[in-house]
Design an enzyme around this catalytic site. Sequence first.
Site, PDB file in Angstrom:
ATOM      1  CG  HIS A  39      36.813 -77.186  93.138  1.00 32.18           C
ATOM      2  ND1 HIS A  39      36.752 -76.686  92.184  1.00 32.18           N
ATOM      3  CD2 HIS A  39      35.687 -77.518  93.579  1.00 32.18           C
ATOM      4  CE1 HIS A  39      35.677 -76.507  91.846  1.00 32.18           C
ATOM      5  NE2 HIS A  39      34.896 -77.082  92.659  1.00 32.18           N
ATOM      6  CD  GLU A  96      33.102 -76.370  95.313  1.00 28.40           C
ATOM      7  OE1 GLU A  96      33.577 -75.317  94.836  1.00 28.40           O
ATOM      8  OE2 GLU A  96      32.742 -77.368  94.858  1.00 28.40           O
ATOM      9  CD  GLU A 143      27.507 -77.948  92.894  1.00 29.04           C
ATOM     10  OE1 GLU A 143      27.982 -77.635  93.981  1.00 29.04           O
ATOM     11  OE2 GLU A 143      27.864 -77.463  92.016  1.00 29.04           O
ATOM     12  CG  HIS A 174      31.586 -80.055  92.875  1.00 31.32           C
ATOM     13  ND1 HIS A 174      32.710 -79.098  92.313  1.00 31.32           N
ATOM     14  CD2 HIS A 174      31.844 -81.322  92.309  1.00 31.32           C
ATOM     15  CE1 HIS A 174      33.418 -79.699  91.518  1.00 31.32           C
ATOM     16  NE2 HIS A 174      33.043 -80.892  91.281  1.00 31.32           N
TER      17      HIS A 174
HETATM   18 ZN    ZN Z   1      32.699 -77.076  92.698  1.00 35.24          ZN
END
Ligand code: ZN
Length: 603
Positions: free
Chosen positions: A433, A448, A564, A501
């Site tokens: 992102h 995030e 993640e 992420h």
């Molecule tokens: Zn993400």
Amino acid sequence: MGLPANAGKLVSWEFQSRNNSLVFTTDEGVKPQIKLVDNPTRLVIELPGTTLGRTTVKEKYLGAIRGFRVGQSSNDTVSLVVEMAPGYTIDVKRVKLNNSSNKRWTIELPNPKIAPTATANRTSSPINRNNRPPNREPLARPLKPLNSPRPVTPNPSPLDDTSRNANRVTNNSSYVKTTRNGFFVDIEGDRGNRVTSRRDGNKITFDLENTTLPEDLASQSIAPGQYGVQEIKFTQTNSNSAQITLQLAPNSPNWLATFSRIGGLILVPRGDLPDSNKPETVAGNTTTNTTKTSSQSNPSTVTAIAVAHDNSRLIIRSDRNITTETKFLRNGIYEIRVPNAKLIEPFPNPRLKAGSPITQLRVRQEGTNVVFVVTTRLGARLGNVVEQSSNIVALSINVPTQRVVDLSRTPFAQQPNSSPRNSRPLVVIDPGHGGKDPGTIGIGGVQEKNVILPISLDVAAELKKQGIEVRMTRDRDYFVSLQGRTDFANKINADLFVSIHANAINLSRPDVNGLETYYYQNGRRLAEIIHWNVLNSVNIRNRNVRRARFYVLRHSKMPATLVEVGFLTGAEDSARLKDPAHRQKMAKAIAQGIIQYIREKKI
Ligand code: ZN
């Protein structure tokens, strides 16, 4: 069914998680059978014809070995079980079984290692089932055996007092070397560290400030039987000071302990030793306590070691001709041995500049040899002797050249498609992102993109410290398309792609927390190694290594993974991810995993 009439009894046992060894005794002879069992991975040692006479006993530990238990697995069989941390396995072929009689056994286990493809896509792991994060304090102290005629002391903690620690005496230790003048103890410590000593009869105690002993040395006793030293005992007295005690033969001189300029502690006697105490291997005539053996010619004196200014050579200086023998030990570590030589005292501390291809240089006197242990930066190699004269020997250092890729301004500028390859690994770190795309919004509105950027920057910094070349798809808060990210990695011909992420499910599910690591094509091993490195050093639940069709995993040509780092919608994870210390730990563990992968694949 009753018990077999002739069943023996397990009398005592002790699992020493610190050195991975298991000692047990039975009152009747027994033939242990060893096997590795999966899910969770555990080593099972069965003792047929043996009873325990009590309920199962369990112990839990931190680290790659998570637990140990003893139980009656069938009417006439006792099982001793060593359980690995999730993701780890053990090479059963390297398990060593020793016995002094068929009633007293010692089982030495090799160090556990990360299991290849062991648990990808596993839907429920032990951690999920009992709903416990993997990195907690031990749930129980190691237990004392029952009914033991010769009680085995439980595994001592490094902070235990000295009186309870004198239970492990060995004749030698890889940490203690006999030198021509005394002993060399291979422990970390700076020359500035204060060492104080006191003598009480035939005992000398050295207190070492700011010193942490290796776990397997703390609370160990060594009986060198040389220079009139009967025993050297090591104790970690508190978290940053240690103690070394020498038990001397009567009429021994005083001893001195100093940290060497290069690391390690030197123990030398201060005055002459009685003749009977001199070791047989001594050669040379430099100090008061050594003699010269007739078979040896005069040793040369090694006066310095240095890396050349242009980083191309490692230079050893001496007072006359020397020979060197170089041996590759492991993972970029080399040993250079100079036979029939001694070190000048004091030996000058080698300076290692920032960016040096050598990251560590250690030196020790080992009998009549001078030994250098040279650690090279990742990718750098120590080569052959390229220069030799009456007072220097130079060995080549082969350093990978920098990649000629300039990505400093805009990451996606047109790059030459065929950038020259070299042996230095190139890793792309991809913080997800950014800019107009905040990613997931979690508890309290946390975004995030802002959580994962500091983690990614820290991962990159850790890798650079190890000499790994790193490029980031973004290093600030700006937007980059998915295609931009993978095009970039493909164009610069990166070796690895690691996307970072944070996860989300739904704000109504704060109970969902944990680490998920994804791969699609060829990133499975990379994902696994990173995943288990994180689980074993960061406080986070395990939600497994998974396969998924993420764009960046499908379109990158090199092994790629997407980590993640936790759920921003999860109560536990979002609270932890706010903590910079937790994020740094996470970054370190991810970097550690990447480095481990690079070493494993010899990239
Ligand atoms: Zn993400």
